[in-house]
Design a protein around this motif. Sequence first.
Motif, PDB file in Angstrom:
ATOM      1  N   ALA A  33       0.823  -1.208   0.000  1.00 17.26           N
ATOM      2  CA  ALA A  33       0.000   0.000   0.000  1.00 17.26           C
ATOM      3  C   ALA A  33       0.858   1.259   0.000  1.00 17.26           C
ATOM      4  CB  ALA A  33      -0.933  -0.002   1.207  1.00 17.26           C
ATOM      5  N   LYS A  34       2.063   1.170   0.561  1.00 15.56           N
ATOM      6  CA  LYS A  34       2.996   2.303   0.559  1.00 15.56           C
ATOM      7  C   LYS A  34       4.171   2.032  -0.371  1.00 15.56           C
ATOM      8  CE  LYS A  34       3.461   4.956   4.091  1.00 15.56           C
ATOM      9  NZ  LYS A  34       3.792   5.589   5.392  1.00 15.56           N
ATOM     10  N   ARG A  35       3.966   1.135  -1.340  1.00 13.76           N
ATOM     11  CA  ARG A  35       5.006   0.768  -2.308  1.00 13.76           C
ATOM     12  C   ARG A  35       6.290   0.329  -1.599  1.00 13.76           C
ATOM     13  NH1 ARG A  35       5.875   5.058  -6.834  1.00 13.76           N
ATOM     14  NH2 ARG A  35       6.079   6.455  -5.060  1.00 13.76           N
ATOM     15  N   ASN A  36       6.094  -0.367  -0.457  1.00 12.36           N
ATOM     16  CA  ASN A  36       7.209  -0.905   0.322  1.00 12.36           C
ATOM     17  C   ASN A  36       8.230   0.169   0.689  1.00 12.36           C
ATOM     18  OD1 ASN A  36       6.240  -3.650   0.272  1.00 12.36           O
ATOM     19  ND2 ASN A  36       6.844  -3.702  -1.873  1.00 12.36           N
ATOM     20  N   ALA A  37       7.704   1.340   1.060  1.00 14.55           N
ATOM     21  CA  ALA A  37       8.575   2.414   1.538  1.00 14.55           C
ATOM     22  C   ALA A  37       9.307   1.959   2.793  1.00 14.55           C
ATOM     23  CB  ALA A  37       7.757   3.666   1.815  1.00 14.55           C
ATOM     24  N   GLN A  38      10.503   2.468   2.974  1.00 14.52           N
ATOM     25  CA  GLN A  38      11.378   1.985   4.039  1.00 14.52           C
ATOM     26  C   GLN A  38      11.419   2.926   5.240  1.00 14.52           C
ATOM     27  OE1 GLN A  38      15.194   0.594   2.560  1.00 14.52           O
ATOM     28  NE2 GLN A  38      14.291   0.142   0.556  1.00 14.52           N
ATOM     29  N   SER A  39      11.706   2.322   6.379  1.00 15.02           N
ATOM     30  CA  SER A  39      11.760   3.047   7.650  1.00 15.02           C
ATOM     31  C   SER A  39      12.815   2.396   8.530  1.00 15.02           C
ATOM     32  CB  SER A  39      10.399   2.964   8.352  1.00 15.02           C
ATOM     33  OG  SER A  39      10.136   1.620   8.746  1.00 15.02           O
ATOM     34  N   PRO A  40      13.217   3.065   9.618  1.00 12.79           N
ATOM     35  CA  PRO A  40      14.171   2.429  10.533  1.00 12.79           C
ATOM     36  C   PRO A  40      13.679   1.096  11.077  1.00 12.79           C
ATOM     37  CG  PRO A  40      14.109   4.777  10.949  1.00 12.79           C
ATOM     38  CD  PRO A  40      13.008   4.494   9.960  1.00 12.79           C
ATOM     39  N   ALA A  41      12.377   0.968  11.349  1.00 12.82           N
ATOM     40  CA  ALA A  41      11.853  -0.306  11.845  1.00 12.82           C
ATOM     41  C   ALA A  41      12.031  -1.403  10.804  1.00 12.82           C
ATOM     42  CB  ALA A  41      10.379  -0.155  12.217  1.00 12.82           C
ATOM     43  N   LEU A  42      11.786  -1.083   9.546  1.00 17.07           N
ATOM     44  CA  LEU A  42      11.990  -2.051   8.477  1.00 17.07           C
ATOM     45  C   LEU A  42      13.462  -2.431   8.379  1.00 17.07           C
ATOM     46  CD1 LEU A  42      10.398  -2.260   5.020  1.00 17.07           C
ATOM     47  CD2 LEU A  42      12.879  -2.052   5.119  1.00 17.07           C
ATOM     48  N   TRP A  43      14.347  -1.444   8.509  1.00 17.76           N
ATOM     49  CA  TRP A  43      15.775  -1.760   8.439  1.00 17.76           C
ATOM     50  C   TRP A  43      16.197  -2.685   9.568  1.00 17.76           C
ATOM     51  CZ3 TRP A  43      16.868   4.118   7.642  1.00 17.76           C
ATOM     52  CH2 TRP A  43      16.570   4.453   6.311  1.00 17.76           C
ATOM     53  N   ARG A  44      15.662  -2.475  10.753  1.00 15.87           N
ATOM     54  CA  ARG A  44      15.999  -3.381  11.858  1.00 15.87           C
ATOM     55  C   ARG A  44      15.471  -4.785  11.586  1.00 15.87           C
ATOM     56  NH1 ARG A  44      15.744   1.422  15.032  1.00 15.87           N
ATOM     57  NH2 ARG A  44      13.479   1.323  15.192  1.00 15.87           N
TER      58      ARG A  44
END
Length: 266
Positions: A33-44
């Motif tokens: 839904a967010k085109r797999n946008a990245q965030s610090p939580a995703l990086w962890r």
Amino acid sequence: MTTPDDSQLVFDKDGVRLTVEDAVATVTLTNPAKRNAQSPALWRALTEAGRSLPGSVRIVVLRGEGKSFSAGLDRQAFTPEGFDGEPSFLDMARGSEADLDALIAEYQEAFTWWRRSDLVSIAAVQGHAIGAGFQLALACDLRVVAEDVQFAMRETSLGLVPDLTGTHPLVSLVGYARALEICATGRFVHADEAVRLGLANTAVPADGLDAAVRHLAAALLAAPRDAVVETKALLQGAVGRDYEEQRAAERAAQGRRLRDLAGLGD
């Protein structure tokens, strides 16, 4: 919750799902839904995925759900509020240089483990792979792309630089001049050019992407693991060695393989 085929679910959180089937692990970005946008939580979560791989895994496939592989950094990062429980970019800038360096280094860990010598990583890339998404694809050893792929390095347009380990593989793949042009202009690189430049190993129709990756993974698994590990290490080190040093590295690696095949290994 179901997993594809006969895969075993290892974890599913913060936009990342890790499944394992025999010698193949699949890391999936799960926020279409967010085109797999990245965030610090995703990086962890990506860092945790690397640490959670069973020793039996030889191939890691990275993919994104939906029409885009990853459209890059979630724009929420650029708001004063940032992400819940995370320092905003403004907060990061106001901290000490040491703290800022340590925080970026933590984020980079999500992009470093894909080139481990005991694994071969394959990015299956469709649609947009922009900024952090481009760098995540570059973190892998190999890239199979759909014909609709659009790579772009947009950090400079935001007044930033690519800092998630993408610059080294980009220069290695396409050379300094082309890498500078791609990064400084932020232009899109489409499938045909990506293959021509060496950014992608092959381009296939979007509906054939998963099958192409499965075929490549099967071909990689056909060779003995230790031979692939030694070969990958040789190729990774080749750029940093001169000709004679590489000859010596080849002899040493082949000696280890011959001793192992003769049952004389350590």
